[in-house]
Design a protein around this motif. Sequence first.
Motif, mmCIF file in Angstrom:
data_model
loop_
_atom_site.group_PDB
_atom_site.id
_atom_site.type_symbol
_atom_site.label_atom_id
_atom_site.label_comp_id
_atom_site.label_asym_id
_atom_site.label_seq_id
_atom_site.Cartn_x
_atom_site.Cartn_y
_atom_site.Cartn_z
ATOM 1 N N VAL A 230 0.854 -1.193 0.000
ATOM 2 C CA VAL A 230 0.000 0.000 0.000
ATOM 3 C C VAL A 230 0.889 1.242 0.000
ATOM 4 O O VAL A 230 1.847 1.326 0.788
ATOM 5 C CB VAL A 230 -0.941 0.008 1.226
ATOM 6 N N THR A 290 -3.892 3.947 -0.603
ATOM 7 C CA THR A 290 -4.676 3.752 0.610
ATOM 8 C C THR A 290 -6.137 4.025 0.308
ATOM 9 O O THR A 290 -6.500 5.094 -0.170
ATOM 10 C CB THR A 290 -4.196 4.709 1.714
ATOM 11 N N GLU A 292 -10.417 2.485 1.477
ATOM 12 C CA GLU A 292 -11.206 1.643 2.356
ATOM 13 C C GLU A 292 -11.373 0.246 1.743
ATOM 14 O O GLU A 292 -11.665 0.115 0.548
ATOM 15 C CB GLU A 292 -12.582 2.280 2.573
ATOM 16 N N THR A 295 -6.307 -3.942 2.421
ATOM 17 C CA THR A 295 -5.370 -4.242 3.502
ATOM 18 C C THR A 295 -4.097 -4.794 2.888
ATOM 19 O O THR A 295 -4.134 -5.725 2.072
ATOM 20 C CB THR A 295 -5.967 -5.272 4.478
ATOM 21 N N GLY A 296 -2.971 -4.205 3.258
ATOM 22 C CA GLY A 296 -1.696 -4.625 2.689
ATOM 23 C C GLY A 296 -0.794 -5.264 3.711
ATOM 24 O O GLY A 296 -0.924 -5.047 4.918
ATOM 25 N N ASN A 297 0.168 -6.063 3.194
ATOM 26 C CA ASN A 297 1.200 -6.629 4.064
ATOM 27 C C ASN A 297 2.265 -5.602 4.391
ATOM 28 O O ASN A 297 2.895 -5.662 5.463
ATOM 29 C CB ASN A 297 1.858 -7.832 3.378
ATOM 30 N N GLN A 299 3.655 -1.258 3.787
ATOM 31 C CA GLN A 299 3.364 0.136 3.431
ATOM 32 C C GLN A 299 4.660 0.807 2.984
ATOM 33 O O GLN A 299 5.722 0.581 3.587
ATOM 34 C CB GLN A 299 2.797 0.922 4.614
ATOM 35 N N GLN A 328 3.198 -5.203 8.528
ATOM 36 C CA GLN A 328 1.835 -5.097 9.035
ATOM 37 C C GLN A 328 1.774 -4.521 10.438
ATOM 38 O O GLN A 328 0.799 -3.877 10.814
ATOM 39 C CB GLN A 328 1.166 -6.484 9.018
ATOM 40 N N LEU A 384 -3.296 -12.517 4.933
ATOM 41 C CA LEU A 384 -4.216 -11.398 5.137
ATOM 42 C C LEU A 384 -5.594 -11.918 5.471
ATOM 43 O O LEU A 384 -6.033 -12.960 4.970
ATOM 44 C CB LEU A 384 -4.287 -10.544 3.863
ATOM 45 N N THR A 387 -11.119 -10.187 2.894
ATOM 46 C CA THR A 387 -11.640 -8.822 2.709
ATOM 47 C C THR A 387 -13.120 -8.808 2.421
ATOM 48 O O THR A 387 -13.765 -7.784 2.518
ATOM 49 C CB THR A 387 -10.915 -8.131 1.545
#
Length: 407
Positions: A230, A290, A292, A295-297, A299, A328, A384, A387
Amino acid sequence: METRARYALIGLFMLAVILGSFAFVYWLENKGGFGQREVYQIRFQGSVSGLLVGSAVLFNGIRVGEVTNLSLSADVPDQVIATVGVDPNTPIRNDTQVGLETQGLTGGAAVTLRGGTAGSPLAPGDDGSPPMLIAAPLASQDWTQAARDAFQHVDTILSENSESLHSAIANIDTFSGALARNSDKVGGILAGLERMTGGGTSQAQIPTYDLVAASDFPPPPVEAPSWMLVVPEPTTLMGFNTDKILVQPAIGESVPLENARWSDNLPVLFQAKVIQSFENAGYTKEVSRTREGVTGNYQLLIDIRRFHVATSGNAEADIDFVAKLLDQDGKIIDAREFGATAPASASDAKAYVSAFNDALGKLLTDLIDWSTKAIAAAPPPAALPPTEPPAPDAPQAEPPVPPTATP
């Protein structure tokens, strides 16, 4: 024949005299004041310049009579009494307004009557005298005399304040001289105010420029990576968080380039080109901004330190930023500073943007290579969480039925 001709001429002359006499009597009867008239007196305060016996009397602009006499008040020398004869059908009331009106360029005056209430009849005069109308105090004021009085008043004021006026004129001369000596600075101030208030060239007419993402990458790996990266919007100082293309004429000084701007604020534009560079390298499914639900492992945090064209020497684009790779748990896996410069071929907006793209292309290539290698060297990321929840209408498996005992 001659005697007969003389008699004919005399007869014609007598006939003309008789006809003229009848016409004169008719004029006196209908126009000259011998007809039936209502007599009123009007009291004026002050001069009645231009008003003469025989002057017209107007009611709402219509001639209804004439002035028959003018006299001075024996008790109050400042007052003038005008006697007028008007048509009996003229609706003169106790509150009828009286004034003087100058007619034409000759200066002749006429008495003007205006308005009046139907329920306020005019009271008769005392001792059988004609009814009296009172003119307003300023009704008899001559506009030429008023103009002369006003100019005299202005002349008096100027005479009494001559020293102050002389000082004010001297100050104005000093101020105008200072403006002339600093005309270039005044022009710069006005230009700055024009830019600050949105004046000058319309925003729709200012050309916009875009940055170019890196595209020269080796082939992507055959096996798709198992991580998700992300890229949030980069951070920077307020001076760089703008759509203006900045120029640095001296160290520590930045000014916007006139008539040129980026297609978006720099952090938003920089984020878009980083993500596009990852996509050009074959990581389309592994990188996202980024948002809504994503979800990333890992950044990729970027802080922009410099992004301007240095013009103190040979013009060159100067870019510097720091990149930090987080897992994370928010732990920094690796960090590195990236910086590069590229010379500009000319001193215009197009050349400056081309230099920015040269420097940024190299930096983004290095950033992608460093990020993917750092992620590959890091411990494998945890799986993860899903989602998307299971569909609510999915069929549920029935619980097993326990076997029944047989006797």
